[in-house]
Design a protein around this motif. Sequence first.
Motif: not given
Length: 328
Positions: A25, A29-30, A51, A88-89, A137, A182
């Motif tokens: 989902i 970019r990522w 979409g 997703t965001p 992640g 990170h």
Amino acid sequence: MPDSGAPVARGTTIEQRAVTRVGVIGMGRWGRELIRVFARAAEVVVCSNRGDSASIRWLAEAHPGTRHTTDVEAVFANPEIQAVVIATPIATHPELAVAALQSGKHVFVEKPLATSVEGCDSVIDAADRARRQLFVGHTFLYDAGLEHLHDRTRTDPINEMELVWHKFGTFEEPLVWNLLTHEVAITLWLVGSPSGAHIEEARPSQTSLDRLRVTLTFPGDRRISIEIDRTDKSREKTVMATTASGARYRWSQGVLDRLGADTAWRTVHVASTEALAREAQAFLASIVTGKRPLSDGSFGRLVTCVVAEVERRCAPGADQLPSTMRGS
Ligand SMILES: NC(=O)c1ccc[n+]([C@@H]2O[C@H](COP(=O)([O-])OP(=O)(O)OC[C@H]3O[C@@H](n4cnc5c(N)ncnc54)[C@H](OP(=O)(O)O)[C@@H]3O)[C@@H](O)[C@H]2O)c1
């Protein structure tokens, strides 16, 4: 969780292709990077976005055997897939992760797990109830150079560390949740949980916070400094570490150097596989073995606690606030 044993070894090589089918989902970019690495290590059955036509065209060209949908419910309900990868965001992470877990899928969710401790807890509870893996992640935990530093500093712990990250762009999400996550994940893994945070500099540019310098303090007078600047067009991402015995290490992009007695840097490890590919393998291995991954829900929750505390302290006059670092 299926098993509360030791974390799965990173970079585990097992034959996952036959056993794991995934849905992804988020194809931005990522998400495309994740589709690329998961397509090599597993079978990507279906991908979903809202979409955007350029992404749909990209998928059809780069992965013609993968189906597309704009209906996330159809991904969750798909009986062919065992796992869902969410890119997703940030604000959407907890709700999508909970829904995927409740439909019986193992979940890889991009960092941060959530921007509140309550959000993290809702996903961790859903994973526990569903007895499915929850993997966050935190890519740098799967960097082979940093893993080498982690192994070397087990018996000679890090006393001081400087993390510097200069890059331009990615202004869509707050700096602390997009980038600081990170650096905090690397710190928690290599050094442990901080006891305090002091903001040295918090400067706006394109958004309310685009340059940040923060010192994290630890018991025993140990200090870690983190500098992030997303207005600087020079590209730099480095970690410098000094251990209790005085050994000095420098890491950048998978390469670990050590300072010799003659004050020359010598390379002690070069990563042969990209961190993202090792991360995907670690997620798939956790499903097969049932063992908790290194970046599980509790680790993701700890990152959120520290980042939330730094965010709170960035507010004007917040330096006197009591610490809520551990999120209890
Ligand atoms: N681990 C790392 O090193 C790393 C690096 C970069 C980013 N990330 C993480 O990756 C995630 C995605 O970042 P990105 O830069 O790829 O973002 P992006 O380019 O904005 O892509 C977001 C994707 O999510 C889809 N989407 C948006 N809202 C959605 C919703 N409510 N339900 C389902 N799909 C939705 C979008 O579809 P449309 O395009 O159709 O709108 C798009 O495909 C973020 O959480 C970020 O923190 C991690």
